[in-house]
Design a protein around this motif. Structure first.
Motif, PDB file in Angstrom:
ATOM      1  N   THR A 149      37.472  45.249  44.199  1.00  0.00           N
ATOM      2  CA  THR A 149      37.513  44.287  43.095  1.00  0.00           C
ATOM      3  C   THR A 149      36.602  44.751  41.958  1.00  0.00           C
ATOM      4  OG1 THR A 149      35.569  42.999  43.673  1.00  0.00           O
ATOM      5  CG2 THR A 149      37.595  42.495  44.869  1.00  0.00           C
ATOM      6  N   ALA A 150      36.734  44.067  40.826  1.00  0.00           N
ATOM      7  CA  ALA A 150      35.839  44.350  39.703  1.00  0.00           C
ATOM      8  C   ALA A 150      34.768  43.276  39.628  1.00  0.00           C
ATOM      9  CB  ALA A 150      36.645  44.392  38.418  1.00  0.00           C
ATOM     10  N   GLY A 151      34.536  42.588  40.742  1.00  0.00           N
ATOM     11  CA  GLY A 151      33.502  41.556  40.755  1.00  0.00           C
ATOM     12  C   GLY A 151      34.049  40.165  40.455  1.00  0.00           C
ATOM     13  N   GLN A 152      35.396  40.043  40.338  1.00  0.00           N
ATOM     14  CA  GLN A 152      35.990  38.725  40.038  1.00  0.00           C
ATOM     15  C   GLN A 152      35.679  37.721  41.127  1.00  0.00           C
ATOM     16  OE1 GLN A 152      37.656  41.595  40.463  1.00  0.00           O
ATOM     17  NE2 GLN A 152      39.543  41.685  39.265  1.00  0.00           N
ATOM     18  N   GLU A 153      35.377  38.229  42.366  1.00  0.00           N
ATOM     19  CA  GLU A 153      35.118  37.311  43.478  1.00  0.00           C
ATOM     20  C   GLU A 153      33.935  36.388  43.185  1.00  0.00           C
ATOM     21  OE1 GLU A 153      34.646  40.537  43.406  1.00  0.00           O
ATOM     22  OE2 GLU A 153      32.912  41.202  44.576  1.00  0.00           O
ATOM     23  N   LYS A 154      33.021  36.849  42.314  1.00  0.00           N
ATOM     24  CA  LYS A 154      31.836  36.018  42.005  1.00  0.00           C
ATOM     25  C   LYS A 154      32.232  34.757  41.266  1.00  0.00           C
ATOM     26  CE  LYS A 154      28.905  39.997  41.926  1.00  0.00           C
ATOM     27  NZ  LYS A 154      29.815  41.052  41.453  1.00  0.00           N
ATOM     28  N   PHE A 155      33.352  34.806  40.553  1.00  0.00           N
ATOM     29  CA  PHE A 155      33.805  33.629  39.801  1.00  0.00           C
ATOM     30  C   PHE A 155      34.966  32.952  40.518  1.00  0.00           C
ATOM     31  CE2 PHE A 155      32.627  37.224  37.050  1.00  0.00           C
ATOM     32  CZ  PHE A 155      31.396  36.747  36.637  1.00  0.00           C
ATOM     33  N   HIS A 156      35.151  33.336  41.770  1.00  0.00           N
ATOM     34  CA  HIS A 156      36.278  32.817  42.568  1.00  0.00           C
ATOM     35  C   HIS A 156      37.583  33.000  41.799  1.00  0.00           C
ATOM     36  CE1 HIS A 156      33.965  30.965  45.946  1.00  0.00           C
ATOM     37  NE2 HIS A 156      33.036  31.332  45.096  1.00  0.00           N
ATOM     38  N   ALA A 157      37.701  34.161  41.174  1.00  0.00           N
ATOM     39  CA  ALA A 157      38.841  34.399  40.305  1.00  0.00           C
ATOM     40  C   ALA A 157      39.727  35.541  40.801  1.00  0.00           C
ATOM     41  CB  ALA A 157      38.344  34.714  38.893  1.00  0.00           C
ATOM     42  N   LEU A 158      39.726  35.747  42.117  1.00  0.00           N
ATOM     43  CA  LEU A 158      40.602  36.800  42.654  1.00  0.00           C
ATOM     44  C   LEU A 158      41.900  36.161  43.116  1.00  0.00           C
ATOM     45  CD1 LEU A 158      38.912  39.341  45.050  1.00  0.00           C
ATOM     46  CD2 LEU A 158      40.087  39.782  42.902  1.00  0.00           C
ATOM     47  N   GLY A 159      42.982  36.542  42.502  1.00  0.00           N
ATOM     48  CA  GLY A 159      44.243  35.890  42.835  1.00  0.00           C
ATOM     49  C   GLY A 159      45.188  36.782  43.601  1.00  0.00           C
ATOM     50  N   PRO A 160      46.381  36.262  43.860  1.00  0.00           N
ATOM     51  CA  PRO A 160      47.381  36.992  44.642  1.00  0.00           C
ATOM     52  C   PRO A 160      47.783  38.343  44.043  1.00  0.00           C
ATOM     53  CG  PRO A 160      48.039  34.705  44.330  1.00  0.00           C
ATOM     54  CD  PRO A 160      46.810  34.902  43.516  1.00  0.00           C
ATOM     55  N   ILE A 161      47.605  38.489  42.719  1.00  0.00           N
ATOM     56  CA  ILE A 161      47.983  39.775  42.107  1.00  0.00           C
ATOM     57  C   ILE A 161      47.190  40.913  42.752  1.00  0.00           C
ATOM     58  CG2 ILE A 161      47.625  41.128  39.984  1.00  0.00           C
ATOM     59  CD1 ILE A 161      48.723  38.775  38.456  1.00  0.00           C
ATOM     60  N   TYR A 162      45.958  40.605  43.112  1.00  0.00           N
ATOM     61  CA  TYR A 162      45.093  41.633  43.702  1.00  0.00           C
ATOM     62  C   TYR A 162      45.583  42.037  45.097  1.00  0.00           C
ATOM     63  CZ  TYR A 162      40.884  43.684  45.796  1.00  0.00           C
ATOM     64  OH  TYR A 162      40.007  44.504  46.449  1.00  0.00           O
ATOM     65  N   TYR A 163      45.923  41.051  45.925  1.00  0.00           N
ATOM     66  CA  TYR A 163      46.209  41.403  47.325  1.00  0.00           C
ATOM     67  C   TYR A 163      47.705  41.454  47.671  1.00  0.00           C
ATOM     68  CZ  TYR A 163      46.361  36.283  47.845  1.00  0.00           C
ATOM     69  OH  TYR A 163      46.659  34.963  47.697  1.00  0.00           O
ATOM     70  N   VAL A 188      43.238  46.084  50.913  1.00  0.00           N
ATOM     71  CA  VAL A 188      42.329  45.457  49.942  1.00  0.00           C
ATOM     72  C   VAL A 188      40.998  45.088  50.591  1.00  0.00           C
ATOM     73  CG1 VAL A 188      43.994  44.516  48.284  1.00  0.00           C
ATOM     74  CG2 VAL A 188      43.464  43.216  50.343  1.00  0.00           C
ATOM     75  N   LEU A 189      39.940  45.203  49.812  1.00  0.00           N
ATOM     76  CA  LEU A 189      38.616  44.745  50.234  1.00  0.00           C
ATOM     77  C   LEU A 189      38.401  43.357  49.661  1.00  0.00           C
ATOM     78  CD1 LEU A 189      36.752  48.057  49.513  1.00  0.00           C
ATOM     79  CD2 LEU A 189      36.553  46.842  51.677  1.00  0.00           C
ATOM     80  N   LEU A 198      45.297  34.417  52.960  1.00  0.00           N
ATOM     81  CA  LEU A 198      46.133  35.598  53.238  1.00  0.00           C
ATOM     82  C   LEU A 198      47.248  35.260  54.217  1.00  0.00           C
ATOM     83  CD1 LEU A 198      43.484  38.442  53.478  1.00  0.00           C
ATOM     84  CD2 LEU A 198      45.068  37.992  51.617  1.00  0.00           C
ATOM     85  N   ARG A 199      46.926  34.483  55.252  1.00  0.00           N
ATOM     86  CA  ARG A 199      47.959  34.120  56.227  1.00  0.00           C
ATOM     87  C   ARG A 199      49.049  33.282  55.562  1.00  0.00           C
ATOM     88  NH1 ARG A 199      47.719  37.920  59.601  1.00  0.00           N
ATOM     89  NH2 ARG A 199      46.215  37.868  61.269  1.00  0.00           N
TER      90      ARG A 199
END
Ligand code: GDP
Ligand code: MG
Length: 217
Positions: free
Chosen positions: A68-82, A16-17, A110-111
């Protein structure tokens, strides 16, 4: 038949990026997989992945590299992604200190969620903007080694350092898999030895006492 066995011989890894918006995640991916660069911010509608096949010292690897689809801008990237990723590429922009600080919270998360199963690489992107650098190489390298990650510097614009970074990460993931296999083999051996011991104990259970043993001298 030959095809089936060659498929089973190749190793599939999810990578994942991660990193703040605009650090160049999508640019790194497109440069690596399609050798393209776009000066506009590339927006994606959904988290999606591109694949890359590699052959490292005769070991075939399929990388699925998630962006990502840019969710990182809203701090909305969750565990489902990684979740269930074998590797994570944590990207910061060498001209932007905040983007480097953001990496640190990703490392912690992540750790906590994936432990040491995930291989981490920290990437300082946009080295073509060296004159505007705000994150020193020394600081980034020191931090990376402290958290067990490797550190690379790249320019998606000038296609520098990207292939080396992906090869190094893939090598690390292969090493991790080999370690896990060895650990599993040791555990299996220990378990089967334990089973043997049990059988031996059963076979050699002491005979039941017989009457004459109490009365003899
Ligand atoms: P993302 O939001 O992290 O996916 O970032 P993008 O890949 O969309 O890139 C954001 C902006 O940074 C775009 O304008 C890119 O052209 C630019 N960019 C990406 N990589 C580099 C680089 O290595 N050097 C320079 N100068 N600009 C870059
Ligand atoms: Mg992007």
């Amino acid at each position: 038949m030959a095809n089936i066995s060659s498929n089973t011989n190749s190793q599939n890894f999810k990578v994942v990026l991660l990193g703040e918006g605009c650090v160049g995640k999508t640019s790194l991916l497109l440069r690596y997989v399609e050798d393209k660069f776009n000066t506009k911010h590339i927006s994606t509608n959904q988290a999606s992945f591109l694949t890359k096949k590699l052959n490292i010292e005769g070991r075939r690897v399929n990388l699925s590299i998630w962006d990502t689809a840019g969710q990182e801008k809203f701090h909305a990237l969750g565990p489902i992604y990684y979740r269930s990723s074998n590797g994570a590429i944590l990207v910061y922009d060498i001209t932007d200190v905040d983007s480097f600080q953001r990496i640190k919270s990703w490392v912690k998360e992540l750790r906590k969620m994936l432990g040491t199963d995930v291989c981490l690489v920290i990437v300082g992107n946009k080295t073509d903007l060296e004159k505007d650098r705000n994150v020193s190489i020394e600081e980034a390298e020191e931090y990376a080694s402290k958290v067990g990650a490797s550190h690379f510097q790249t320019s998606a614009k000038q296609n520098e350092g990207i292939e080396d970074m992906f090869i190094s990460l893939t090598q690390k993931m292969l090493d991790r898999v080999t370690e896990q296999e060895q650990q599993n083999n040791t555990l299996n051996r220990q378990n089967s030895q334990r089973r043997n011991v049990l059988v031996v104990e059963d076979d050699e259970a002491p005979p039941l006492p017989t009457k004459h043993c109490c009365g003899t001298s």
